[in-house]
Design a protein around this motif. Structure first.
Motif, PDB file in Angstrom:
ATOM      1  N   TRP A 115      50.179  36.193  40.286  1.00  0.00           N
ATOM      2  CA  TRP A 115      50.119  36.110  41.490  1.00  0.00           C
ATOM      3  C   TRP A 115      51.294  35.668  42.115  1.00  0.00           C
ATOM      4  CZ3 TRP A 115      50.630  32.159  44.972  1.00  0.00           C
ATOM      5  CH2 TRP A 115      50.173  32.503  46.485  1.00  0.00           C
ATOM      6  N   ILE A 116      52.262  34.660  41.670  1.00  0.00           N
ATOM      7  CA  ILE A 116      53.355  34.179  42.279  1.00  0.00           C
ATOM      8  C   ILE A 116      54.545  35.136  41.945  1.00  0.00           C
ATOM      9  CG2 ILE A 116      55.337  32.502  42.025  1.00  0.00           C
ATOM     10  CD1 ILE A 116      53.044  30.592  41.262  1.00  0.00           C
ATOM     11  N   ALA A 117      54.251  36.066  40.748  1.00  0.00           N
ATOM     12  CA  ALA A 117      55.548  36.848  40.481  1.00  0.00           C
ATOM     13  C   ALA A 117      55.444  38.080  41.333  1.00  0.00           C
ATOM     14  CB  ALA A 117      55.620  37.019  38.833  1.00  0.00           C
ATOM     15  N   ALA A 118      54.100  38.609  41.911  1.00  0.00           N
ATOM     16  CA  ALA A 118      54.007  39.626  42.325  1.00  0.00           C
ATOM     17  C   ALA A 118      54.463  39.894  44.037  1.00  0.00           C
ATOM     18  CB  ALA A 118      52.434  40.093  41.977  1.00  0.00           C
ATOM     19  N   TYR A 119      54.900  39.021  44.283  1.00  0.00           N
ATOM     20  CA  TYR A 119      55.746  38.699  45.678  1.00  0.00           C
ATOM     21  C   TYR A 119      56.405  40.258  46.149  1.00  0.00           C
ATOM     22  CZ  TYR A 119      58.258  36.945  49.775  1.00  0.00           C
ATOM     23  OH  TYR A 119      58.614  36.776  50.967  1.00  0.00           O
ATOM     24  N   MET A 120      55.663  40.742  46.989  1.00  0.00           N
ATOM     25  CA  MET A 120      56.121  41.833  48.013  1.00  0.00           C
ATOM     26  C   MET A 120      55.633  43.030  47.282  1.00  0.00           C
ATOM     27  SD  MET A 120      57.840  41.429  50.748  1.00  0.00           S
ATOM     28  CE  MET A 120      58.541  39.925  51.664  1.00  0.00           C
ATOM     29  N   ASN A 121      54.659  42.984  46.266  1.00  0.00           N
ATOM     30  CA  ASN A 121      53.892  43.904  45.458  1.00  0.00           C
ATOM     31  C   ASN A 121      52.586  43.728  45.091  1.00  0.00           C
ATOM     32  OD1 ASN A 121      53.862  46.375  44.116  1.00  0.00           O
ATOM     33  ND2 ASN A 121      54.834  45.529  42.265  1.00  0.00           N
ATOM     34  N   THR A 122      51.686  43.528  46.051  1.00  0.00           N
ATOM     35  CA  THR A 122      50.487  42.780  45.995  1.00  0.00           C
ATOM     36  C   THR A 122      49.360  43.733  45.781  1.00  0.00           C
ATOM     37  OG1 THR A 122      50.286  43.342  48.556  1.00  0.00           O
ATOM     38  CG2 THR A 122      51.164  41.291  47.675  1.00  0.00           C
ATOM     39  N   ILE A 123      49.331  45.059  45.645  1.00  0.00           N
ATOM     40  CA  ILE A 123      48.110  45.695  45.214  1.00  0.00           C
ATOM     41  C   ILE A 123      47.432  45.464  43.843  1.00  0.00           C
ATOM     42  CG2 ILE A 123      49.439  47.648  44.386  1.00  0.00           C
ATOM     43  CD1 ILE A 123      46.345  48.068  46.547  1.00  0.00           C
ATOM     44  N   GLU A 124      48.276  45.186  43.048  1.00  0.00           N
ATOM     45  CA  GLU A 124      47.634  44.930  41.835  1.00  0.00           C
ATOM     46  C   GLU A 124      47.020  43.446  41.640  1.00  0.00           C
ATOM     47  OE1 GLU A 124      45.742  46.747  38.698  1.00  0.00           O
ATOM     48  OE2 GLU A 124      47.422  47.709  40.244  1.00  0.00           O
ATOM     49  N   ILE A 125      47.475  42.441  42.416  1.00  0.00           N
ATOM     50  CA  ILE A 125      47.152  41.122  42.426  1.00  0.00           C
ATOM     51  C   ILE A 125      45.833  41.101  43.093  1.00  0.00           C
ATOM     52  CG2 ILE A 125      48.926  39.747  41.681  1.00  0.00           C
ATOM     53  CD1 ILE A 125      49.330  39.165  44.560  1.00  0.00           C
ATOM     54  N   TRP A 126      45.723  41.975  44.231  1.00  0.00           N
ATOM     55  CA  TRP A 126      44.507  42.155  44.901  1.00  0.00           C
ATOM     56  C   TRP A 126      43.200  42.678  43.946  1.00  0.00           C
ATOM     57  CZ3 TRP A 126      42.745  46.585  48.595  1.00  0.00           C
ATOM     58  CH2 TRP A 126      41.698  46.292  49.098  1.00  0.00           C
ATOM     59  N   VAL A 127      43.620  43.671  43.143  1.00  0.00           N
ATOM     60  CA  VAL A 127      42.806  44.022  42.152  1.00  0.00           C
ATOM     61  C   VAL A 127      42.482  42.992  41.197  1.00  0.00           C
ATOM     62  CG1 VAL A 127      42.395  45.582  39.825  1.00  0.00           C
ATOM     63  CG2 VAL A 127      43.351  46.411  42.266  1.00  0.00           C
ATOM     64  N   ASP A 128      43.260  42.314  40.939  1.00  0.00           N
ATOM     65  CA  ASP A 128      43.264  41.312  39.653  1.00  0.00           C
ATOM     66  C   ASP A 128      42.185  39.949  40.428  1.00  0.00           C
ATOM     67  OD1 ASP A 128      44.715  42.213  37.742  1.00  0.00           O
ATOM     68  OD2 ASP A 128      46.581  41.206  38.476  1.00  0.00           O
ATOM     69  N   HIS A 129      42.566  39.586  41.660  1.00  0.00           N
ATOM     70  CA  HIS A 129      41.715  38.579  42.174  1.00  0.00           C
ATOM     71  C   HIS A 129      40.129  38.965  42.165  1.00  0.00           C
ATOM     72  CE1 HIS A 129      40.274  36.101  45.945  1.00  0.00           C
ATOM     73  NE2 HIS A 129      40.712  35.258  45.068  1.00  0.00           N
ATOM     74  N   ARG A 130      39.943  40.179  42.584  1.00  0.00           N
ATOM     75  CA  ARG A 130      38.653  40.836  42.887  1.00  0.00           C
ATOM     76  C   ARG A 130      37.887  40.804  41.361  1.00  0.00           C
ATOM     77  NH1 ARG A 130      39.362  46.006  45.955  1.00  0.00           N
ATOM     78  NH2 ARG A 130      41.302  46.000  45.245  1.00  0.00           N
ATOM     79  N   ARG A 131      38.353  41.274  40.376  1.00  0.00           N
ATOM     80  CA  ARG A 131      38.039  41.114  39.080  1.00  0.00           C
ATOM     81  C   ARG A 131      37.833  39.841  38.485  1.00  0.00           C
ATOM     82  NH1 ARG A 131      41.203  41.603  34.486  1.00  0.00           N
ATOM     83  NH2 ARG A 131      43.405  41.768  34.947  1.00  0.00           N
ATOM     84  N   THR A 132      38.790  39.084  38.568  1.00  0.00           N
ATOM     85  CA  THR A 132      38.628  37.795  37.793  1.00  0.00           C
ATOM     86  C   THR A 132      38.464  36.414  38.537  1.00  0.00           C
ATOM     87  OG1 THR A 132      40.990  37.216  38.073  1.00  0.00           O
ATOM     88  CG2 THR A 132      40.457  38.695  36.271  1.00  0.00           C
ATOM     89  N   GLY A 133      38.493  36.817  39.719  1.00  0.00           N
ATOM     90  CA  GLY A 133      38.266  35.525  40.760  1.00  0.00           C
ATOM     91  C   GLY A 133      39.317  34.572  40.677  1.00  0.00           C
ATOM     92  N   TYR A 134      40.691  34.945  40.100  1.00  0.00           N
ATOM     93  CA  TYR A 134      41.663  34.039  39.994  1.00  0.00           C
ATOM     94  C   TYR A 134      42.885  34.726  40.788  1.00  0.00           C
ATOM     95  CZ  TYR A 134      39.031  31.683  36.377  1.00  0.00           C
ATOM     96  OH  TYR A 134      38.020  31.199  35.715  1.00  0.00           O
ATOM     97  N   PRO A 135      43.948  33.986  41.230  1.00  0.00           N
ATOM     98  CA  PRO A 135      43.792  32.490  41.381  1.00  0.00           C
ATOM     99  C   PRO A 135      42.648  32.043  42.287  1.00  0.00           C
ATOM    100  CG  PRO A 135      45.620  33.593  42.508  1.00  0.00           C
ATOM    101  CD  PRO A 135      45.317  34.486  41.893  1.00  0.00           C
ATOM    102  N   LYS A 136      42.562  30.884  42.216  1.00  0.00           N
ATOM    103  CA  LYS A 136      41.459  30.220  43.365  1.00  0.00           C
ATOM    104  C   LYS A 136      41.811  30.166  44.874  1.00  0.00           C
ATOM    105  CE  LYS A 136      38.763  28.133  39.634  1.00  0.00           C
ATOM    106  NZ  LYS A 136      38.209  26.545  39.007  1.00  0.00           N
ATOM    107  N   LEU A 137      42.050  31.286  45.313  1.00  0.00           N
ATOM    108  CA  LEU A 137      42.614  31.327  46.794  1.00  0.00           C
ATOM    109  C   LEU A 137      41.755  30.706  47.820  1.00  0.00           C
ATOM    110  CD1 LEU A 137      44.084  35.048  46.649  1.00  0.00           C
ATOM    111  CD2 LEU A 137      45.298  32.809  45.988  1.00  0.00           C
ATOM    112  N   PRO A 138      42.199  30.193  48.806  1.00  0.00           N
ATOM    113  CA  PRO A 138      41.413  29.724  50.119  1.00  0.00           C
ATOM    114  C   PRO A 138      40.885  30.769  50.763  1.00  0.00           C
ATOM    115  CG  PRO A 138      43.685  29.576  50.566  1.00  0.00           C
ATOM    116  CD  PRO A 138      43.729  29.956  49.127  1.00  0.00           C
ATOM    117  N   TYR A 139      39.644  30.722  51.030  1.00  0.00           N
ATOM    118  CA  TYR A 139      38.759  31.585  51.755  1.00  0.00           C
ATOM    119  C   TYR A 139      39.391  31.821  53.496  1.00  0.00           C
ATOM    120  CZ  TYR A 139      35.551  30.778  48.147  1.00  0.00           C
ATOM    121  OH  TYR A 139      34.901  30.760  46.939  1.00  0.00           O
TER     122      TYR A 139
END
Length: 535
Positions: free
Chosen positions: A443-467
């Motif tokens: 997530w940190i490394a994906a700065y300015m390229n966020t589409i895949e970490i949006w996928v990752d967050h939905r499929r894994t629940g990580y990182p534990k982002l604030p609501y």
């Protein structure tokens, strides 16, 4: 005499006419006009489409910045657009990435494929299909089912593909693409149109293999057997993966500017997110100064004065734009943008994080999860020119900090960090903890390229982002859950199908909704978003 003059004149005109027609094409060719034959020799008639296609892989403000940049908690807006009720607060005002993809990628790629197939120009067919897969896989991450195999149909009702069909189709197409590129690895006809790799086909093969690995990992929970087969195929591929900086896939800024820089410096509509402040300050991450400028008001960060950065909570209660313009801007290194600038799209760090997860999942050939995790962090630090990666990776004490909004009364917009993992790898930890570490760093490394970490967050629940603090979802577009106290306890899962399709392809959307296996709403999980444990 008149008769003889007529015969003579007729003979001269006939001579001139028939003599001229022997070289008519040559004599009537504009010497300054490029001929069709010349265009074909230089591949301009197919290559000229690629800048438009590649230039529309990323969205702009309403498709990217006020969408998954916010939903992944990387950038926050100070601006209360449409009275503060909009996509960032889970009420859908904008939904236009569909049009960008179909008008500017699918349309041109279809034309390239049509022309190139007719001329047996198989390399350009393969290249166009590869760019189309990149675009389609991003679009599907927004909506789920999309029109792919039926694209170009003239039927009144155009049916969408289910996500299962999409992934199987993409894997099959990647087989063909890699085979074609491998058989033509010395082809030089792409060079003039390829600002990413300069026409180097082996580099595009690495990108295709890396795309296979990315897509395989997306479905690792919903179709673990297929994911393993495809992931292992990518890992074992002779052409290799994007694993070094030399392999990185970047897209030229064909418009001549970096959209986030215009949004930030030109319009003042984006700033550092509160979560970036929480994570980067908490970990004392050396990339923070490469990502953001310090806040311009030194009263904003009394809890961490040695780290002069301040972010905006996503889904915040905002009153006036000017309240938070002094918060941290994106780095001034992004401004101004040069005309030959490039945008990160698939970097080596992502591949190493994918391989680290693949190792946890037992995929053959993946190697060591720890080694790939640490290499992903090192590659990211190097990519951004940040120092201190070794010390950072050795830290087993620091964690993200809690957030306070100094511009809001009481506890409005504040949050307690949900992330409690440290950076240092722990081989004795269970796979869930290891995956959380991987996903947090990805997530940190994906700065300015966020589409895949949006996928990752939905499929894994990580990182534990604030609501979200503010949740304006309702029955119009679907509801994101709240607890008994009215606090948000879930995240936006997708965007609805677009209104143009709802109005003009009603039966197609109805069929797509059955393939979605849930209502056409923002809270409906996509196929690969299965919830539950990851192992």
């Amino acid at each position: 005499m008149k008769k003889n003059i007529f015969i003579y004149t007729t003979a001269v005109l006939a001579f001139l006419f028939y003599g001229c027609t022997d070289n008519f094409e040559e004599a009537n060719t504009n010497p300054y006009q490029i001929s069709d034959e010349s265009l074909r020799q230089d591949n301009n008639h197919v290559g000229a489409f690629f800048p438009t296609m590649l230039g529309n892989i990323f969205g702009d403000q309403i498709e990217h910045n006020l969408a998954h940049d916010s939903w992944t908690r990387q950038l926050g807006t100070p601006t209360p657009f449409t009275s503060g009720i909009n996509n960032t607060t889970y009420y859908i005002r904008w939904n236009t990435y569909w049009d960008r993809c179909y008008n500017n990628v699918f349309g041109p790629s279809g034309k390239v494929i049509e022309i190139a197939e007719a001329e047996n120009n198989e390399v350009f067919v393969a290249w166009a299909k590869l760019v189309r897969i990149l675009s389609a896989s991003r679009l599907s991450a927004y909506h789920g089912p999309i029109i792919y195999t039926n694209y170009g149909s003239l039927e009144n009702t155009i049916l969408y593909d289910s996500e299962e069909t999409l992934y199987n189709t993409w894997f099959a197409e990647l087989d063909e693409i890699v085979a074609t590129l491998t058989a033509n690895s010395d082809f030089g006809g792409m060079t003039a149109f390829d600002a990413s790799y300069g026409g180097d086909i082996p580099s595009w093969i690495k990108f295709a293999n890396s795309m296979r690995l990315r897509l395989a990992m997306r479905i690792s929970k919903v179709e673990p057997a297929l994911a393993k087969v495809q992931g292992e195929k990518a890992i074992a591929a002779a052409g290799g993966l994007i694993t070094t900086a030399a392999d990185d896939f970047k897209i030229k800024l064909y418009a001549g500017f970096f959209p986030p820089a215009r949004i930030s410096f030109g319009w003042g509509d984006t700033r550092m997110s509160a979560t970036m402040e929480s994570v980067l300050v908490g970990y004392e991450d050396g990339r923070i100064s490469k990502y953001f400028d310090p806040a311009t008001d030194n009263t904003l960060y009394p809890d961490h004065p040695s780290y002069p950065y301040k972010g905006i909570r996503n889904g915040a209660l905002l009153v006036a734009k000017d309240d938070r313009l002094t918060f941290s801007n994106i780095s001034s290194d992004f401004n101004p943008t040069t005309s030959d600038g490039m945008r990160r799209c698939f970097m080596s760090a992502e591949t190493h994080f994918l391989l680290a997860e693949a190792a946890l999942r037992g995929w053959a050939g993946a190697g060591s999860a720890q080694e790939h995790y640490e290499q992903g962090v090192k590659d990211s630090f190097a990519e951004w020119g940040a120092a201190g990666a070794a010390d950072y990776l050795a830290d087993d004490t620091k964690t993200p900090i809690d957030y306070n909004d100094p511009k809001a009364a009481g506890e409005i917009n504040d949050f307690v960090s949900r992330i409690d993992v440290t950076v240092k790898w722990d081989e004795a930890a269970d796979n869930e903890i290891k995956l959380e570490k991987i996903m947090t760093q990805k997530w940190i490394a994906a700065y300015m390229n966020t589409i895949e970490i949006w996928v990752d967050h939905r499929r894994t629940g990580y990182p534990k982002l604030p609501y979200n603090y503010k949740n304006d979802s309702n029955a119009d577009w679907g509801v994101i859950a709240k607890d008994a106290d009215g606090k948000t306890i879930d995240f936006l899962r997708r965007l609805p199908f677009v209104n143009a399709e709802r109005n003009n392809n009603t039966a197609g959307v109805a069929d797509a909704t059955t393939k979605l296996e849930g209502p056409d709403e923002i809270g409906t999980p996509l196929w690969w978003d299965t919830g539950g444990p990851n192992f």
